[in-house]
Design a protein around this motif. Structure first.
Motif, PDB file in Angstrom:
ATOM      1  N   LYS A  55      42.929 -48.329 -74.126  1.00 20.58           N
ATOM      2  CA  LYS A  55      43.824 -49.380 -73.638  1.00 20.58           C
ATOM      3  C   LYS A  55      44.420 -50.205 -74.773  1.00 20.58           C
ATOM      4  N   LEU A  56      43.596 -50.508 -75.785  1.00 21.26           N
ATOM      5  CA  LEU A  56      44.039 -51.375 -76.869  1.00 21.26           C
ATOM      6  C   LEU A  56      44.647 -50.615 -78.045  1.00 21.26           C
ATOM      7  N   GLY A  57      44.658 -49.282 -77.949  1.00 21.29           N
ATOM      8  CA  GLY A  57      45.299 -48.480 -78.989  1.00 21.29           C
ATOM      9  C   GLY A  57      44.548 -48.396 -80.295  1.00 21.29           C
ATOM     10  N   TYR A  58      43.205 -48.388 -80.234  1.00 19.70           N
ATOM     11  CA  TYR A  58      42.397 -48.343 -81.450  1.00 19.70           C
ATOM     12  C   TYR A  58      42.029 -46.916 -81.868  1.00 19.70           C
ATOM     13  N   GLU A  59      42.626 -45.936 -81.224  1.00 17.63           N
ATOM     14  CA  GLU A  59      42.298 -44.544 -81.554  1.00 17.63           C
ATOM     15  C   GLU A  59      42.759 -44.153 -82.959  1.00 17.63           C
ATOM     16  N   ARG A  60      43.633 -44.935 -83.540  1.00 23.13           N
ATOM     17  CA  ARG A  60      44.123 -44.603 -84.890  1.00 23.13           C
ATOM     18  C   ARG A  60      43.129 -45.024 -85.971  1.00 23.13           C
ATOM     19  N   TYR A  61      42.111 -45.791 -85.612  1.00 22.46           N
ATOM     20  CA  TYR A  61      41.081 -46.204 -86.569  1.00 22.46           C
ATOM     21  C   TYR A  61      39.963 -45.165 -86.589  1.00 22.46           C
ATOM     22  N   VAL A  62      39.762 -44.532 -87.734  1.00 24.51           N
ATOM     23  CA  VAL A  62      38.776 -43.447 -87.835  1.00 24.51           C
ATOM     24  C   VAL A  62      37.376 -43.932 -87.500  1.00 24.51           C
ATOM     25  N   VAL A  63      37.013 -45.140 -87.945  1.00 21.46           N
ATOM     26  CA  VAL A  63      35.675 -45.646 -87.697  1.00 21.46           C
ATOM     27  C   VAL A  63      35.424 -45.807 -86.195  1.00 21.46           C
ATOM     28  N   VAL A  64      36.463 -46.156 -85.448  1.00 20.62           N
ATOM     29  CA  VAL A  64      36.329 -46.310 -83.992  1.00 20.62           C
ATOM     30  C   VAL A  64      36.197 -44.948 -83.324  1.00 20.62           C
ATOM     31  N   THR A  65      37.063 -44.006 -83.685  1.00 21.90           N
ATOM     32  CA  THR A  65      36.998 -42.678 -83.053  1.00 21.90           C
ATOM     33  C   THR A  65      35.685 -41.971 -83.388  1.00 21.90           C
ATOM     34  N   ASN A  66      35.167 -42.187 -84.587  1.00 20.74           N
ATOM     35  CA  ASN A  66      33.867 -41.600 -84.931  1.00 20.74           C
ATOM     36  C   ASN A  66      32.744 -42.195 -84.084  1.00 20.74           C
ATOM     37  N   SER A  67      32.838 -43.489 -83.794  1.00 21.32           N
ATOM     38  CA  SER A  67      31.829 -44.136 -82.954  1.00 21.32           C
ATOM     39  C   SER A  67      31.871 -43.585 -81.530  1.00 21.32           C
ATOM     40  N   VAL A  68      33.065 -43.371 -81.010  1.00 20.30           N
ATOM     41  CA  VAL A  68      33.204 -42.787 -79.672  1.00 20.30           C
ATOM     42  C   VAL A  68      32.654 -41.358 -79.666  1.00 20.30           C
ATOM     43  N   LEU A  69      32.996 -40.604 -80.700  1.00 18.63           N
ATOM     44  CA  LEU A  69      32.529 -39.222 -80.824  1.00 18.63           C
ATOM     45  C   LEU A  69      31.001 -39.171 -80.871  1.00 18.63           C
ATOM     46  N   GLU A  70      30.400 -40.044 -81.671  1.00 19.71           N
ATOM     47  CA  GLU A  70      28.939 -40.085 -81.781  1.00 19.71           C
ATOM     48  C   GLU A  70      28.300 -40.446 -80.448  1.00 19.71           C
ATOM     49  N   PHE A  71      28.922 -41.345 -79.711  1.00 24.52           N
ATOM     50  CA  PHE A  71      28.403 -41.762 -78.406  1.00 24.52           C
ATOM     51  C   PHE A  71      28.292 -40.561 -77.465  1.00 24.52           C
ATOM     52  N   TYR A  72      29.366 -39.787 -77.344  1.00 27.09           N
ATOM     53  CA  TYR A  72      29.345 -38.651 -76.417  1.00 27.09           C
ATOM     54  C   TYR A  72      28.432 -37.523 -76.908  1.00 27.09           C
ATOM     55  N   LEU A  73      28.368 -37.322 -78.214  1.00 26.94           N
ATOM     56  CA  LEU A  73      27.473 -36.293 -78.746  1.00 26.94           C
ATOM     57  C   LEU A  73      26.011 -36.630 -78.456  1.00 26.94           C
ATOM     58  N   LYS A  74      25.642 -37.899 -78.643  1.00 22.07           N
ATOM     59  CA  LYS A  74      24.248 -38.285 -78.401  1.00 22.07           C
ATOM     60  C   LYS A  74      23.933 -38.389 -76.917  1.00 22.07           C
ATOM     61  N   CYS A  75      24.965 -38.544 -76.095  1.00 25.23           N
ATOM     62  CA  CYS A  75      24.775 -38.487 -74.636  1.00 25.23           C
ATOM     63  C   CYS A  75      24.622 -37.052 -74.150  1.00 25.23           C
ATOM     64  N   GLY A  76      24.937 -36.099 -75.027  1.00 25.68           N
ATOM     65  CA  GLY A  76      24.863 -34.691 -74.631  1.00 25.68           C
ATOM     66  C   GLY A  76      26.090 -34.206 -73.896  1.00 25.68           C
ATOM     67  N   THR A  77      27.171 -34.979 -73.931  1.00 31.13           N
ATOM     68  CA  THR A  77      28.411 -34.590 -73.245  1.00 31.13           C
ATOM     69  C   THR A  77      29.302 -33.859 -74.244  1.00 31.13           C
ATOM     70  N   MET A  78      28.979 -32.595 -74.499  1.00 25.00           N
ATOM     71  CA  MET A  78      29.691 -31.827 -75.518  1.00 25.00           C
ATOM     72  C   MET A  78      31.150 -31.591 -75.160  1.00 25.00           C
TER      73      MET A  78
END
Length: 505
Positions: free
Chosen positions: A129-152
């Motif tokens: 919603k806020l358009g923060y996908e262009r920040y690598v540190v944010v997208t990596n945090s989202v990626l890590e969240f889903y990986l550790k949730c097991g949602t490959m």
């Protein structure tokens, strides 16, 4: 003393005393309230780990800026105080404030730690919603969240398609995520793809343990050697401790104890994890005496074992039947190392007693514990010992507790069936099988695999889906029949209704 000077001093504070003195001066000189100075105080307390002081200051602040909210959320998340981080975030939202790209990354970590995955999902929505996908540190945090949730599937959708948008953290997350999910071939493929773009990205020490762990879990010795060669070419023989530890663990899982010992001897720096991994490797290969000697050497060299080290040495004693050494280490945990035995330590001792046939002693150990503290792994270890020694009476006690703790685990029912079958107790066997059918439980088929030319071939009991299955089973049938005929038996005389391996031949 001016606010500017105090702020400068606070940003360089290295001790609790210095921060407290600056705080006192700001009060004495009536420089508070001031949002900038208070935020600097907040940051100083947080950096020093004084979160209690930081929270008191934060709660008294009449005005808070975005930086002060971010400091509290990030500090709680970094200190594993996940519920507190989420509480501050909820207060932040109630104030009607809009998070920035510094607010959200620690919240993904906090949502995982607190077991509130829904918060992570809400934060992902805010990122979009806020358009923060262009920040690598944010997208990596989202990626890590889903990986550790097991949602490959979700993680793969988030993995940037453009290599320019991937940094070393992104690659490391995907490699470790594939490994955690058991997708070892995908982890290796991801590592090779990363190497192809090495001109723009240097492989760091964080990558190597992840890929080695994936190769080791797959039991692929060739891939472990390939990565080891890459380590030597890129970093020389003086790899850091985490990489050396990962090499020891991977070679150990591949069954190459001689390589394990060579890596250990050539490591320039070792830590407690190194010693623990070596002890575990010796135990895994049935070399309990070597594990005990290594444990003693580690203590002599000034390394203090932690709970994981004690688990490794107790497991090694169990696999080698070293009951006296195991009892000595277990009984001295509190006096020598200052901590109480955990559930894993009790399970190791029960397993040790069970393997050595001391089933009564194992049962007494569990009965001395509070019933709420006895876990399924402890009763499972006792039941396994009863299967080994065909003990019906204690096996029924262990199974009864397991049926209450793990009512839908078929392995416990199968183990009790095995005890009844070994003693020729048809009624007991039939009763347990009937109970399994009533609960709709099915035995999980056994699985074996072998790596040939870099490809893993898996075989399940009763499964003929492999393209060469009939040829393989025919050869096994012929070899087994020749061996049995030598002893005056035919294979056909030994097959039961449940043996489906040779169906269709």
């Amino acid at each position: 003393m001016s606010r500017i000077l105090l702020s400068s001093l606070l940003r360089s504070c290295a001790t609790h005393c210095a921060a407290a003195q600056c705080h006192a001066q700001s009060v004495l000189q009536a420089l508070l309230p001031n949002v900038t100075l208070e935020t600097d105080l907040l940051l100083a307390y947080s950096r020093l780990g004084l979160l209690g002081h930081a929270r008191k200051l934060f709660d008294k602040m009449p005005e808070r800026n975005m930086h002060s909210w971010n400091i509290m959320i990030a500090s709680y998340a970094q200190s594993s105080m996940y519920s507190d981080a989420l509480t501050v975030f909820r207060a932040f939202r109630r104030c009607g404030l809009r998070p920035d790209h510094y607010t959200l990354p620690p919240l993904f970590k906090a949502s995982l730690g607190a077991g509130e995955d829904c918060v992570g999902t809400v934060c992902h929505c805010l990122v979009i919603k806020l358009g923060y996908e262009r920040y690598v540190v944010v997208t990596n945090s989202v990626l890590e969240f889903y990986l550790k949730c097991g949602t490959m599937s979700q993680a793969l959708c988030l993995f940037p398609k453009d290599n320019a948008e991937r940094d070393s953290v992104t690659w490391n997350l995907m490699i470790s995520g594939f490994g955690r999910a058991g997708l070892y071939a995908d982890a290796v493929h991801c590592f090779r793809e990363m190497l192809q773009h090495q001109n723009r990205m240097k492989v760091d020490y964080m990558t190597l343990p992840s890929i080695l762990s994936a190769c080791g879990r797959e039991g692929d010795l060739l891939k472990v050697k390939e990565v080891h060669g890459f380590v030597v070419r890129s970093f020389g023989f003086d790899a850091d401790a985490p990489t050396g530890n990962a090499l020891i663990d991977s070679y150990g899982k591949c069954g190459c104890l001689n390589y394990v010992e060579k890596v250990f001897r050539t490591m320039g720096q070792v830590n407690l994890v190194t010693w623990t991994t070596m002890i575990s490797c010796y135990g895994m290969h049935g070399k309990g005496d070597e594990s005990v000697l290594l444990f003693e050497k580690m203590v002599d060299e000034g390394f203090r074992p932690n709970a994981v080290t004690i688990t490794a040495i107790l497991a090694s004693c169990s696999h080698s039947g070293l009951i006296d050494q195991g009892k000595k280490i277990f009984s001295s945990m509190n006096s020598d190392y200052g901590f109480e035995p955990t559930a894993e330590h009790y399970a190791c001792m029960v397993d040790l007693f069970g393997r050595c046939g001391c089933l009564e002693e194992a049962l007494r150990l569990l009965e001395r514990m509070k019933s709420s503290s006895v876990t399924g792994s402890m009763w499972g270890a006792l039941l396994a010992g009863c299967v080994m020694h065909k003990n019906v009476e204690i096996g029924e006690v262990a199974a009864r507790h397991l049926f209450q703790l793990e009512p839908n685990n078929p392995s416990n029912y199968v183990a009790l069936c095995g005890i009844y079958q070994s003693r020729g107790m048809v009624d007991g066997f039939s009763s347990v099988r009937s109970k399994m059918r009533g609960l709709g439980l099915i035995k999980t088929p056994g699985c074996s695999w072998i790596n040939i030319a870099g490809r893993a071939h898996k075989f399940y009991q009763g499964d003929l889906s492999h393209p060469l299955a009939h040829m393989i089973f025919k050869i096994i049938y012929e070899i087994s029949n020749i061996q049995l005929m030598t002893n005056g038996l035919g294979l056909g005389n030994l097959l039961h209704d449940d043996d489906t391996m040779f169906v269709g031949l």
